[in-house]
Design a protein around this motif. Structure first.
Motif, PDB file in Angstrom:
ATOM      1  N   THR A 105      56.012 -16.180  20.112  1.00 51.26           N
ATOM      2  CA  THR A 105      57.116 -17.068  20.410  1.00 51.26           C
ATOM      3  C   THR A 105      57.682 -17.591  19.105  1.00 51.26           C
ATOM      4  O   THR A 105      57.153 -17.344  18.030  1.00 51.26           O
ATOM      5  N   ALA A 106      58.788 -18.353  19.190  1.00 53.65           N
ATOM      6  CA  ALA A 106      59.435 -18.837  17.978  1.00 53.65           C
ATOM      7  C   ALA A 106      58.544 -19.776  17.188  1.00 53.65           C
ATOM      8  O   ALA A 106      58.705 -19.928  15.994  1.00 53.65           O
ATOM      9  N   ARG A 107      57.576 -20.397  17.836  1.00 55.20           N
ATOM     10  CA  ARG A 107      56.726 -21.349  17.131  1.00 55.20           C
ATOM     11  C   ARG A 107      55.362 -20.783  16.789  1.00 55.20           C
ATOM     12  O   ARG A 107      54.805 -21.103  15.763  1.00 55.20           O
ATOM     13  N   SER A 108      54.792 -19.995  17.669  1.00 60.06           N
ATOM     14  CA  SER A 108      53.422 -19.594  17.446  1.00 60.06           C
ATOM     15  C   SER A 108      53.073 -18.409  18.320  1.00 60.06           C
ATOM     16  O   SER A 108      53.634 -18.224  19.386  1.00 60.06           O
ATOM     17  N   ALA A 109      52.142 -17.594  17.863  1.00 53.81           N
ATOM     18  CA  ALA A 109      51.628 -16.523  18.694  1.00 53.81           C
ATOM     19  C   ALA A 109      50.514 -17.070  19.574  1.00 53.81           C
ATOM     20  O   ALA A 109      49.611 -17.743  19.106  1.00 53.81           O
ATOM     21  N   ALA A 110      50.598 -16.793  20.903  1.00 55.56           N
ATOM     22  CA  ALA A 110      49.525 -17.220  21.789  1.00 55.56           C
ATOM     23  C   ALA A 110      48.226 -16.533  21.388  1.00 55.56           C
ATOM     24  O   ALA A 110      47.165 -17.117  21.425  1.00 55.56           O
ATOM     25  N   ARG A 111      48.321 -15.272  21.010  1.00 56.76           N
ATOM     26  CA  ARG A 111      47.217 -14.513  20.450  1.00 56.76           C
ATOM     27  C   ARG A 111      47.774 -13.663  19.329  1.00 56.76           C
ATOM     28  O   ARG A 111      48.915 -13.209  19.396  1.00 56.76           O
ATOM     29  N   PRO A 112      47.015 -13.407  18.267  1.00 49.07           N
ATOM     30  CA  PRO A 112      47.523 -12.548  17.197  1.00 49.07           C
ATOM     31  C   PRO A 112      47.931 -11.179  17.739  1.00 49.07           C
ATOM     32  O   PRO A 112      47.249 -10.590  18.569  1.00 49.07           O
ATOM     33  N   VAL A 113      49.069 -10.683  17.287  1.00 52.44           N
ATOM     34  CA  VAL A 113      49.587  -9.393  17.727  1.00 52.44           C
ATOM     35  C   VAL A 113      49.239  -8.344  16.672  1.00 52.44           C
ATOM     36  O   VAL A 113      49.709  -8.402  15.532  1.00 52.44           O
ATOM     37  N   VAL A 114      48.419  -7.400  17.041  1.00 53.50           N
ATOM     38  CA  VAL A 114      47.945  -6.386  16.103  1.00 53.50           C
ATOM     39  C   VAL A 114      49.073  -5.429  15.726  1.00 53.50           C
ATOM     40  O   VAL A 114      49.797  -4.934  16.591  1.00 53.50           O
ATOM     41  N   VAL A 115      49.197  -5.165  14.416  1.00 58.26           N
ATOM     42  CA  VAL A 115      50.209  -4.230  13.936  1.00 58.26           C
ATOM     43  C   VAL A 115      49.607  -3.062  13.164  1.00 58.26           C
ATOM     44  O   VAL A 115      50.337  -2.197  12.677  1.00 58.26           O
ATOM     45  N   GLY A 116      48.300  -3.012  13.019  1.00 62.73           N
ATOM     46  CA  GLY A 116      47.665  -1.905  12.313  1.00 62.73           C
ATOM     47  C   GLY A 116      46.297  -2.304  11.791  1.00 62.73           C
ATOM     48  O   GLY A 116      45.812  -3.408  12.042  1.00 62.73           O
ATOM     49  N   ARG A 117      45.651  -1.403  11.097  1.00 67.19           N
ATOM     50  CA  ARG A 117      44.360  -1.685  10.470  1.00 67.19           C
ATOM     51  C   ARG A 117      44.575  -2.511   9.211  1.00 67.19           C
ATOM     52  O   ARG A 117      45.630  -2.459   8.580  1.00 67.19           O
ATOM     53  N   ALA A 118      43.550  -3.271   8.839  1.00 73.85           N
ATOM     54  CA  ALA A 118      43.661  -4.152   7.680  1.00 73.85           C
ATOM     55  C   ALA A 118      42.538  -3.887   6.699  1.00 73.85           C
ATOM     56  O   ALA A 118      41.381  -3.709   7.097  1.00 73.85           O
ATOM     57  N   PRO A 119      42.851  -3.887   5.407  1.00 71.74           N
ATOM     58  CA  PRO A 119      41.774  -3.849   4.410  1.00 71.74           C
ATOM     59  C   PRO A 119      41.071  -5.193   4.367  1.00 71.74           C
ATOM     60  O   PRO A 119      41.540  -6.180   4.947  1.00 71.74           O
ATOM     61  N   ALA A 120      39.948  -5.252   3.684  1.00 73.12           N
ATOM     62  CA  ALA A 120      39.214  -6.512   3.583  1.00 73.12           C
ATOM     63  C   ALA A 120      40.045  -7.594   2.910  1.00 73.12           C
ATOM     64  O   ALA A 120      39.966  -8.768   3.263  1.00 73.12           O
ATOM     65  N   ASP A 121      40.862  -7.202   1.940  1.00 70.21           N
ATOM     66  CA  ASP A 121      41.738  -8.128   1.224  1.00 70.21           C
ATOM     67  C   ASP A 121      43.178  -7.771   1.555  1.00 70.21           C
ATOM     68  O   ASP A 121      43.624  -6.650   1.295  1.00 70.21           O
ATOM     69  N   LEU A 122      43.933  -8.714   2.125  1.00 66.67           N
ATOM     70  CA  LEU A 122      45.313  -8.423   2.507  1.00 66.67           C
ATOM     71  C   LEU A 122      46.209  -8.136   1.314  1.00 66.67           C
ATOM     72  O   LEU A 122      47.311  -7.608   1.482  1.00 66.67           O
ATOM     73  N   ARG A 123      45.736  -8.447   0.114  1.00 60.11           N
ATOM     74  CA  ARG A 123      46.522  -8.075  -1.073  1.00 60.11           C
ATOM     75  C   ARG A 123      46.598  -6.567  -1.253  1.00 60.11           C
ATOM     76  O   ARG A 123      47.424  -6.077  -2.024  1.00 60.11           O
ATOM     77  N   ASP A 124      45.741  -5.833  -0.559  1.00 60.24           N
ATOM     78  CA  ASP A 124      45.751  -4.375  -0.644  1.00 60.24           C
ATOM     79  C   ASP A 124      46.614  -3.722   0.434  1.00 60.24           C
ATOM     80  O   ASP A 124      46.694  -2.494   0.504  1.00 60.24           O
ATOM     81  N   ALA A 129      42.408  -9.802  12.350  1.00 61.01           N
ATOM     82  CA  ALA A 129      41.872  -9.893  13.711  1.00 61.01           C
ATOM     83  C   ALA A 129      40.765  -8.857  13.777  1.00 61.01           C
ATOM     84  O   ALA A 129      41.012  -7.693  14.093  1.00 61.01           O
ATOM     85  N   GLY A 130      39.571  -9.252  13.394  1.00 58.65           N
ATOM     86  CA  GLY A 130      38.503  -8.279  13.203  1.00 58.65           C
ATOM     87  C   GLY A 130      38.834  -7.406  12.006  1.00 58.65           C
ATOM     88  O   GLY A 130      39.044  -7.912  10.896  1.00 58.65           O
ATOM     89  N   ASN A 131      38.922  -6.105  12.227  1.00 55.99           N
ATOM     90  CA  ASN A 131      39.305  -5.177  11.161  1.00 55.99           C
ATOM     91  C   ASN A 131      40.784  -4.831  11.206  1.00 55.99           C
ATOM     92  O   ASN A 131      41.231  -3.922  10.497  1.00 55.99           O
ATOM     93  N   ASP A 132      41.540  -5.538  12.026  1.00 56.76           N
ATOM     94  CA  ASP A 132      42.961  -5.236  12.193  1.00 56.76           C
ATOM     95  C   ASP A 132      43.840  -6.242  11.463  1.00 56.76           C
ATOM     96  O   ASP A 132      43.429  -7.377  11.178  1.00 56.76           O
ATOM     97  N   LEU A 133      45.069  -5.816  11.197  1.00 54.33           N
ATOM     98  CA  LEU A 133      46.108  -6.697  10.662  1.00 54.33           C
ATOM     99  C   LEU A 133      46.925  -7.194  11.843  1.00 54.33           C
ATOM    100  O   LEU A 133      47.369  -6.403  12.682  1.00 54.33           O
ATOM    101  N   ALA A 134      47.129  -8.508  11.912  1.00 56.30           N
ATOM    102  CA  ALA A 134      47.818  -9.077  13.068  1.00 56.30           C
ATOM    103  C   ALA A 134      48.800 -10.148  12.629  1.00 56.30           C
ATOM    104  O   ALA A 134      48.639 -10.782  11.586  1.00 56.30           O
ATOM    105  N   VAL A 135      49.832 -10.340  13.437  1.00 55.39           N
ATOM    106  CA  VAL A 135      50.795 -11.415  13.232  1.00 55.39           C
ATOM    107  C   VAL A 135      50.231 -12.684  13.852  1.00 55.39           C
ATOM    108  O   VAL A 135      50.006 -12.747  15.061  1.00 55.39           O
ATOM    109  N   LEU A 136      49.999 -13.695  13.012  1.00 61.18           N
ATOM    110  CA  LEU A 136      49.517 -14.977  13.508  1.00 61.18           C
ATOM    111  C   LEU A 136      50.655 -15.767  14.150  1.00 61.18           C
ATOM    112  O   LEU A 136      50.482 -16.437  15.162  1.00 61.18           O
ATOM    113  N   GLY A 137      51.843 -15.685  13.552  1.00 67.18           N
ATOM    114  CA  GLY A 137      53.001 -16.398  14.075  1.00 67.18           C
ATOM    115  C   GLY A 137      54.149 -16.367  13.093  1.00 67.18           C
ATOM    116  O   GLY A 137      54.039 -15.832  11.993  1.00 67.18           O
TER     117      GLY A 137
END
Length: 227
Positions: free
Chosen positions: A51-70, A154-162
């Motif tokens: 939503t415009a203010r916040s995600a009710a739950r993180p929306v997964v968009v792909g796998r994530a490395p341990a460090d998001l800088r990667d 979100a675990g090992n995934d990359l997700a949109v928090l909001g």
């Protein structure tokens, strides 16, 4: 009529300048991140978006490395909600994508060139903030909306928090987001807003909004007008 590449470059440059000035339930599924050659340059996914203010739950968009800088941010879609675009917007080889807004019709979504990082949930892993902008292709207004998209693990995934949008609004031009500071349980967002006599180039008002990160959600808190 100005050509689209020139306006796109202008908006991308604005986003780059602004970012340089700044210092849980289970995730719901969404399409995986694809390569630029596999994804259209301007499409909105029908998947669930926050939503415009916040995600009710993180929306997964792909796998994530341990460090998001990667993360290769060129491959990551953004939610278009800040500009009234349903679902996720995917980019091609550049930093702009065309989409259809429920508010403004045909628009161009741009992403910033610098990502800001910080740990708000104190799990030892940083969240990431990416700036996004929206231009109106009908009226040629290069600044109709902007926001910050917050990504998390979100675990090992990359997700949109909001998504974070300006809270200090006026009848002048769109308030700008100029930076984010990270603290336990919150993100402090700096805003530049336009006074009645301000030129389009130079908003003179300053404000900050504290966005709370609680229970896997982002919600806006107090906005303080400094000037």
């Amino acid at each position: 009529m100005p050509d689209r590449p020139r306006r796109a470059a202008s908006l991308a440059a604005l986003l780059a300048l602004l970012t340089l000035s700044g210092a849980c339930g289970g995730p719901s599924p969404a399409p995986p991140v694809t390569s630029a050659s596999e994804s259209p340059s301007a499409s909105a996914s029908p998947a669930e978006s926050p939503t415009a203010r916040s995600a009710a739950r993180p929306v997964v968009v792909g796998r994530a490395p341990a460090d998001l800088r990667d993360v290769d941010w060129k491959q990551v879609p953004v939610p278009g909600e800040f500009c009234g675009v349903p679902g996720l917007v995917r980019f091609g080889s550049g930093n702009e994508a065309r989409a259809t807004s429920t508010v403004w019709g045909q628009v161009e979504i741009s992403r910033g060139l610098r990502v800001q990082y910080g740990d708000t949930d104190e799990d030892g892993r940083d969240e990431a903030v990416l700036s996004v902008g929206c231009s109106d292709e009908v009226t040629m207004n290069d600044q109709i909306a902007m926001g910050f998209v917050v990504y998390t693990h979100a675990g090992n995934d990359l997700a949109v928090l909001g998504s974070i949008t300006p809270r200090r609004k006026t009848d002048q031009y769109t308030t700008l987001l100029t930076g984010a500071e990270f603290a336990p349980g919150r993100i402090i967002v700096h805003e530049k807003w336009y006074r009645p006599n301000d030129a389009h180039c130079c908003p003179s008002g300053d404000a900050t909004t504290v966005w709370l990160h609680e229970d896997g959600r982002l919600t806006p808190g107090t906005t303080r007008v400094a000037s």
